[in-house]
Design an enzyme around this catalytic site. Structure first.
Site, PDB file in Angstrom:
ATOM      1  N   GLU A  57       0.833  -1.216   0.000  1.00 49.03           N
ATOM      2  CA  GLU A  57       0.000   0.000   0.000  1.00 49.03           C
ATOM      3  C   GLU A  57       0.864   1.261   0.000  1.00 49.03           C
ATOM      4  O   GLU A  57       2.083   1.204   0.183  1.00 49.03           O
ATOM      5  CB  GLU A  57      -0.944   0.010   1.202  1.00 49.03           C
ATOM      6  CG  GLU A  57      -0.229   0.050   2.530  1.00 49.03           C
ATOM      7  CD  GLU A  57      -0.993   0.836   3.593  1.00 49.03           C
ATOM      8  OE1 GLU A  57      -1.454   1.953   3.302  1.00 49.03           O
ATOM      9  OE2 GLU A  57      -1.087   0.312   4.725  1.00 49.03           O
TER      10      GLU A  57
ATOM     11  N   LYS B 294      -3.427  -1.273  15.887  1.00 48.97           N
ATOM     12  CA  LYS B 294      -2.863  -0.517  17.008  1.00 48.97           C
ATOM     13  C   LYS B 294      -3.875  -0.389  18.128  1.00 48.97           C
ATOM     14  O   LYS B 294      -5.083  -0.359  17.886  1.00 48.97           O
ATOM     15  CB  LYS B 294      -2.507   0.886  16.547  1.00 48.97           C
ATOM     16  CG  LYS B 294      -1.295   0.941  15.673  1.00 48.97           C
ATOM     17  CD  LYS B 294      -0.780   2.376  15.654  1.00 48.97           C
ATOM     18  CE  LYS B 294       0.540   2.439  14.948  1.00 48.97           C
ATOM     19  NZ  LYS B 294       0.383   2.359  13.505  1.00 48.97           N
TER      20      LYS B 294
HETATM   21  N1  PSU Z   1      -2.578   1.871  10.686  1.00 45.76           N
HETATM   22  C1  PSU Z   1      -1.249   1.986  10.830  1.00 45.76           C
HETATM   23  N2  PSU Z   1      -0.529   2.627   9.880  1.00 45.76           N
HETATM   24  C2  PSU Z   1      -1.122   3.145   8.760  1.00 45.76           C
HETATM   25  C3  PSU Z   1      -2.536   2.982   8.609  1.00 45.76           C
HETATM   26  C4  PSU Z   1      -3.212   2.346   9.577  1.00 45.76           C
HETATM   27  O1  PSU Z   1      -0.720   1.530  11.818  1.00 45.76           O
HETATM   28  O2  PSU Z   1      -0.429   3.745   7.920  1.00 45.76           O
HETATM   29  C5  PSU Z   1      -3.195   3.500   7.362  1.00 45.76           C
HETATM   30  C6  PSU Z   1      -3.474   2.323   6.401  1.00 45.76           C
HETATM   31  O3  PSU Z   1      -3.358   2.781   5.073  1.00 45.76           O
HETATM   32  C7  PSU Z   1      -4.920   1.998   6.708  1.00 45.76           C
HETATM   33  C8  PSU Z   1      -5.492   3.363   6.993  1.00 45.76           C
HETATM   34  O4  PSU Z   1      -5.595   1.346   5.642  1.00 45.76           O
HETATM   35  O5  PSU Z   1      -4.474   4.038   7.710  1.00 45.76           O
HETATM   36  C9  PSU Z   1      -6.759   3.310   7.792  1.00 45.76           C
HETATM   37  O6  PSU Z   1      -7.281   4.594   7.924  1.00 45.76           O
HETATM   38  P1  PSU Z   1      -8.724   4.823   8.567  1.00 45.76           P
HETATM   39  O7  PSU Z   1      -8.581   4.484  10.022  1.00 45.76           O
HETATM   40  O8  PSU Z   1      -9.034   6.271   8.315  1.00 45.76           O
HETATM   41  O9  PSU Z   1      -9.664   3.896   7.859  1.00 45.76           O
END
Ligand code: PSU
Ligand code: MN
Length: 332
Positions: free
Chosen positions: A51, A186
């Protein structure tokens, strides 16, 4: 298999039908697949999707570029072809060259964080989009890449039962047959509710060499994973069974951070509490919340969380590549 002259609507009809022999030219004409990735896919060689939000929003420059390059090298060293996915000038690119990786790393937060809901807009307006797990899974499935490596996925946010802030990564995992290799979610998130939601979505969650669902910076979360796999081969058999049964859901493979890099749980936990309080005070919500929390936790821990983050992504890349190699052997 239909020829590349088939209509794009017919091609769309096959999107969720992953086959490692799917010829990329059969996929959508709006999408650009690099020559290397295209060749590997049409020869049935192992490919690993990566990604790009982790590059633009997950880490600062220049560590983001260094990590992206190292992760690609690790995938290659373990026998697979890396395919970093991003949208550049409105064109979804499957497999970035060095120049494109560098461009994205320098763009940082000026690239648009692109989840599934944002894809059409970013393409229509010819923007630069860094794909999250949900958008990356969508494109990986479109071109027939069954394994995808990242650091951590999104999940149910704390208080998500009130805010309904549930990452579209989880619904994508329910609808798109790609195996996502990650270090869990996390503890900025609500891990028990994330697991409940994954169950509701019909996602197979398999912890690698452990019964524990990991919490990204730490090996344990206090939650049990519903399945356990102990080798790349076992994991490949799981992916293959999911495909042969045409279940269509994704698989979340969780690999605990290597012990020597696991930051002390209590240090990270207090940084998370502080970052969450600041997010509330500053009214940071929606898709800005995850990048805000990641950056603040890194600042508060004096960079310790970034070092751990880099280490776990590299570890996931090695394991994900091995899974993809095993899967290619199974299917050949
Ligand atoms: N969690 C991490 N590092 C990240 C992300 C999530 O520890 O970089 C990024 C990933 O691309 C994930 C996105 O798909 O954040 C999720 O964002 P949201 O919570 O807005 O859906
Ligand atoms: Mn959200």
């Amino acid at each position: 298999m239909a020829s590349s002259s088939s209509s794009s609507s017919a091609a769309f009809g096959r999107l969720s039908n992953i086959s490692n022999h799917l010829c990329p030219t059969d996929s959508n004409p709006l999408v650009k697949v690099s020559a290397q990735v295209s060749d590997a896919l049409s020869s049935g060689l192992p490919v690993v999707a990566l990604e790009s939000t982790i590059i633009s929003h997950g880490m600062p420059y220049p560590q983001n570029l260094e990590t992206a390059k190292e992760v690609e090298a690790i995938v290659r060293d373990n026998g697979a072809v890396p395919a970093t996915i991003a949208i550049l000038d409105g064109v979804p690119c499957i497999g970035l060259n060095l120049e494109q990786l560098e461009r994205l790393a320098r763009l940082g937060k000026n690239a648009q964080k692109t989840a599934r809901r944002d894809i059409a807009y970013v393409v229509a307006t010819k923007r630069n989009g860094a794909t999250t797990v949900s958008a990356t899974m969508f494109f990986a499935a479109m071109v027939g890449i069954p394994v995808f490596v990242t650091g951590g996925t999104g999940g149910v946010h704390r208080h998500g039962e009130h805010t309904m802030d549930i990452s579209s990564d989880l619904t994508e995992l329910g609808r798109t047959p790609v195996a996502v290799v990650s270090a869990g979610v996390k503890s900025i998130l609500d891990i028990p509710r994330t697991l409940e939601y994954l169950e509701t979505q019909g996602v197979c969650v398999a912890a690698y060499k452990t019964y524990e669902f990991p919490a990204f910076f730490t090996q344990t979360s206090g939650c049990k994973a519903p399945c356990r796999v102990d080798s790349p081969e076992e994991c490949a058999r799981l992916i293959d069974a999911n495909r042969k049964l045409n279940l269509r859901n994704g698989i979340l493979v969780t690999v605990p951070i290597p012990k020597e890099h696991a930051a002390s749980g209590s240090l990270i936990e207090s940084a998370i509490q502080q970052a969450l309080a600041e997010a509330r005070e500053n009214n940071v919500t929606g898709n800005a919340e995850t990048p805000f929390l990641l950056a603040r936790v890194n600042e508060i821990t004096g960079g310790a969380s970034l070092a751990s983050n880099i280490a776990l992504v590299k570890n996931n890349a090695a394991i994900g590549a091995k899974i993809s190699v095993s899967l290619a052997h199974l299917r050949s």
